[in-house]
Scaffold this motif. Sequence first.
Motif, mmCIF file in Angstrom:
data_model
loop_
_atom_site.group_PDB
_atom_site.id
_atom_site.type_symbol
_atom_site.label_atom_id
_atom_site.label_comp_id
_atom_site.label_asym_id
_atom_site.label_seq_id
_atom_site.Cartn_x
_atom_site.Cartn_y
_atom_site.Cartn_z
ATOM 1 N N THR A 101 -5.328 3.752 4.874
ATOM 2 C CA THR A 101 -5.336 2.287 4.797
ATOM 3 C C THR A 101 -4.179 1.695 5.585
ATOM 4 N N VAL A 154 0.835 -1.199 0.000
ATOM 5 C CA VAL A 154 0.000 0.000 0.000
ATOM 6 C C VAL A 154 0.870 1.249 0.000
ATOM 7 N N SER A 155 1.924 1.250 0.791
ATOM 8 C CA SER A 155 2.820 2.409 0.870
ATOM 9 C C SER A 155 3.529 2.681 -0.446
ATOM 10 N N GLY A 213 2.186 2.483 -3.312
ATOM 11 C CA GLY A 213 1.275 3.071 -4.282
ATOM 12 C C GLY A 213 0.734 2.079 -5.287
ATOM 13 N N SER A 245 -4.051 5.688 0.563
ATOM 14 C CA SER A 245 -2.971 4.838 1.082
ATOM 15 C C SER A 245 -2.646 5.106 2.546
ATOM 16 N N LYS A 246 -2.587 6.370 2.939
ATOM 17 C CA LYS A 246 -2.186 6.686 4.312
ATOM 18 C C LYS A 246 -3.188 6.143 5.326
ATOM 19 N N TYR A 253 -9.462 0.369 0.160
ATOM 20 C CA TYR A 253 -8.212 1.098 -0.071
ATOM 21 C C TYR A 253 -8.370 2.272 -1.036
ATOM 22 N N GLN A 254 -9.034 2.041 -2.150
ATOM 23 C CA GLN A 254 -9.130 3.091 -3.170
ATOM 24 C C GLN A 254 -9.973 4.283 -2.703
#
Length: 238
Positions: free
Chosen positions: A182, A41-42, A44, A179-180, A174-175
């Motif tokens: 999540t 996730v981090s 991207g 990202s942060k 997530y979307q």
Amino acid sequence: MNANPAYNHEHIVHRIGWLRAATLGANDGIISISSLLVGMVSSGAAAPVILAAGVAGLVAGAASMAAGEWVSVKSQADAEEAELALEQRHIDNNPKQELLELQSLYQKRGLPENLARDVAVALTKHDALGAHAQDELGITLHSVAKPMQAAFASALTFTAGGVVPLLVLLLAQYQTLGSKATVFTLAGASVVTLFLTGAAAAKVSNARVLRAGLRVALWGTVSMGLSALVGLALDVKL
């Protein structure tokens, strides 16, 4: 009034083997999969890529845990069998020396010489190999390695633990969150789960619950933090 009230005298030595494997599997599943997902996730990466990586990691991790535990515990079992076979040869070839060895062990534990001799003789007549296995080699019925039990417990609990961060990822959307948010959701849920599994394992084994839970949660946090840094450094944006 009963001068000797009933109390819990149950010990957990008979379940230490599978408990160790199960605890390791659950913690490893949570830490491995949550760290993998946090890193992805981090970085991207797109949601489908992250989910695919998580599922693949879950399957590979469970298989790896099972194989690793089986090989490790099987090696221990083989070593124990070899030691017992060697000890049996010693008993067959040098019974007097082996009897004296047992006597010496009991004397070192505090028994007087004559009593130590009597105990050694009695136990040798009853089960010579069993006496040497327990008192000389430290191998008992409860401590004998069980490879399949350890492999099954590790794989099952790894899967159960790894499913948790995957479910959190799906529920976090997530979307939508970004990202942060999540990452923090994943990390928070995983840390709480790690604390609970560590505390539960400590409870079952009669250890300190709070310390065990915090210890597992701390290492999980460190692992996810490192994975997040790696993901940020990669910055794949897929």
